[in-house]
Design a protein around this motif. Sequence first.
Motif, short mmCIF file in Angstrom:
data_model
loop_
_atom_site.label_atom_id
_atom_site.label_comp_id
_atom_site.label_asym_id
_atom_site.label_seq_id
_atom_site.Cartn_x
_atom_site.Cartn_y
_atom_site.Cartn_z
N ALA A 1 15.68 9.28 68.42
CA ALA A 1 16.01 8.08 67.64
C ALA A 1 15.04 6.94 67.94
CB ALA A 1 17.44 7.65 67.91
N ALA A 2 14.52 6.88 69.16
CA ALA A 2 13.52 5.88 69.56
C ALA A 2 13.97 4.46 69.24
CB ALA A 2 12.18 6.17 68.87
N GLY A 3 15.24 4.17 69.55
CA GLY A 3 15.76 2.82 69.37
C GLY A 3 16.23 2.52 67.96
N MET A 4 16.10 3.47 67.05
CA MET A 4 16.53 3.28 65.67
C MET A 4 17.83 4.03 65.41
SD MET A 4 12.82 4.01 63.87
CE MET A 4 13.45 3.78 62.20
N ASP A 5 18.46 3.75 64.29
CA ASP A 5 19.54 4.59 63.81
C ASP A 5 18.94 5.96 63.52
OD1 ASP A 5 22.38 4.74 62.38
OD2 ASP A 5 20.92 5.66 61.03
N LEU A 6 19.63 7.05 63.91
CA LEU A 6 19.04 8.38 63.79
C LEU A 6 18.68 8.71 62.34
CD1 LEU A 6 18.22 10.95 65.28
CD2 LEU A 6 20.52 11.85 64.88
N GLU A 7 19.49 8.28 61.39
CA GLU A 7 19.18 8.58 59.99
C GLU A 7 17.91 7.87 59.55
OE1 GLU A 7 21.29 8.75 55.59
OE2 GLU A 7 22.45 8.12 57.33
N ASP A 8 17.74 6.62 59.97
CA ASP A 8 16.51 5.89 59.62
C ASP A 8 15.29 6.54 60.26
OD1 ASP A 8 17.94 4.07 58.13
OD2 ASP A 8 18.17 2.63 59.77
N ARG A 9 15.46 6.98 61.50
CA ARG A 9 14.37 7.64 62.19
C ARG A 9 14.02 8.97 61.50
NH1 ARG A 9 9.64 7.98 64.59
NH2 ARG A 9 9.58 9.31 66.44
N PHE A 10 15.05 9.68 61.07
CA PHE A 10 14.85 10.94 60.35
C PHE A 10 14.04 10.71 59.07
CE2 PHE A 10 16.44 13.66 56.88
CZ PHE A 10 16.07 14.92 57.36
N LEU A 11 14.42 9.70 58.30
CA LEU A 11 13.71 9.40 57.06
C LEU A 11 12.27 8.97 57.33
CD1 LEU A 11 16.57 7.53 55.15
CD2 LEU A 11 15.65 9.80 54.63
N GLN A 12 12.09 8.26 58.43
CA GLN A 12 10.74 7.86 58.81
C GLN A 12 9.86 9.07 59.10
OE1 GLN A 12 9.78 6.28 62.87
NE2 GLN A 12 9.45 4.35 61.78
N LEU A 13 10.44 10.08 59.74
CA LEU A 13 9.70 11.27 60.15
C LEU A 13 9.39 12.21 58.99
CD1 LEU A 13 11.56 12.01 63.49
CD2 LEU A 13 9.13 11.44 63.28
N VAL A 14 10.39 12.43 58.13
CA VAL A 14 10.20 13.44 57.09
C VAL A 14 9.73 12.85 55.77
CG1 VAL A 14 11.98 14.88 58.15
CG2 VAL A 14 12.60 13.42 56.23
N GLY A 15 9.88 11.52 55.61
CA GLY A 15 9.45 10.90 54.36
C GLY A 15 10.30 11.34 53.19
N GLY A 16 9.79 11.12 51.99
CA GLY A 16 10.48 11.60 50.80
C GLY A 16 11.38 10.58 50.14
N ARG A 17 11.66 9.45 50.84
CA ARG A 17 12.51 8.44 50.22
C ARG A 17 11.67 7.58 49.29
NH1 ARG A 17 16.89 4.69 53.46
NH2 ARG A 17 18.08 4.03 51.63
N HIS A 18 12.21 7.30 48.13
CA HIS A 18 11.47 6.49 47.16
C HIS A 18 12.42 5.51 46.49
CE1 HIS A 18 13.34 9.04 44.11
NE2 HIS A 18 12.91 10.10 44.79
N ALA A 19 11.85 4.55 45.81
CA ALA A 19 12.66 3.55 45.12
C ALA A 19 13.51 4.22 44.05
CB ALA A 19 11.76 2.49 44.49
N ALA A 20 14.69 3.67 43.82
CA ALA A 20 15.59 4.23 42.82
C ALA A 20 14.91 4.25 41.45
CB ALA A 20 16.88 3.41 42.76
N ALA A 21 15.07 5.37 40.76
CA ALA A 21 14.49 5.48 39.42
C ALA A 21 15.16 4.48 38.49
CB ALA A 21 14.68 6.89 38.89
N ARG A 22 14.35 3.86 37.64
CA ARG A 22 14.86 2.87 36.69
C ARG A 22 15.16 3.58 35.39
NH1 ARG A 22 17.86 -1.38 35.45
NH2 ARG A 22 17.13 -2.47 33.60
N LEU A 23 16.46 3.71 35.08
CA LEU A 23 16.90 4.32 33.83
C LEU A 23 17.50 3.21 32.96
CD1 LEU A 23 18.65 7.48 35.35
CD2 LEU A 23 16.34 7.33 34.39
N ASP A 24 16.75 2.80 31.96
CA ASP A 24 17.17 1.65 31.15
C ASP A 24 18.51 1.87 30.47
OD1 ASP A 24 14.88 0.34 31.87
OD2 ASP A 24 13.75 0.93 30.09
#
Length: 278
Positions: free
Chosen positions: A231-254
């Motif tokens: 976790a390196a001082g972070m929330d484990l989920e945030d650290r996980f996302l930092q390591l594996v990537g893949g998170r992106h901004a929410a798609a804009r569906l008009d």
Amino acid sequence: MQPPVPYDPHAAVSIRGLVKRFGAKTAVAGLSLDIPVGSFYGLVGPNGAGKTTTLNMVTGLLTPDMGGASIFGVDVWRDVNAAKRMIGVMPQQSQIFDRLTGLQLLVYAGMLRGMKRAETVARARDLLAAFDLVDAADKMVVDYSTGMVKKICLASAMIHSPRLLVLDEPFESVDPVSSANLKDILAEYAATGGTIIISSHVMALIERMCTHVAVINRGSVCTAGTVAEVAAGMDLEDRFLQLVGGRHAAARLDWLDGSGNPSDGTGPAVTQGARAER
């Protein structure tokens, strides 16, 4: 084949250079990992990261293309039967004979392990009591709820008193009460010195229950260690996302608007494609 880097003889599980390919796809790419004796070890990773394939190779259910693993110093693929005797693998619902009663399923699991019938029946009844399944002992497993099926599957993995438990998504689709009961039993098992490997997507569960964790992505280990180290001082989920990537901004569906403003049902909603053509 002996791996280039020797196994750790003191580890509960020592994995060296595991590789598994399915056609052109590499599911596990030279994965190496040591799991300490007595640890509650979490394997986390996105879908398709190679977690289940790795566990199948470690437990002797799937032959690796390269590399290997040892269980308490026993090379899995040199003496697979000796290794399997020390392992309890929690089956999935599709892998059990659900037309048996709960008691019959546990007795069957124990006798498959070479246990005497009398001892198997006694342990089966102990497990049914521990998992609050006494009233369902003579009911066919096909009629169990999802939580009950998870409990009987875990019980079948524990009946021969293994040194290592391997659980792939054990809490998936389980109600909170059944989940709490499963966690209590696993905590008691770990307290006796048993080693547990659990694969899960639920970071809060891993952070709360596990002593160690490995983050796997694209068939390799990104990082491994105690939960605090990873976790390196972070929330484990945030650290996980930092390591594996893949998170992106929410798609804009008009056209997706809970207020109903984009379309009142009397005409077509304006889509992104339509807007781009204007």
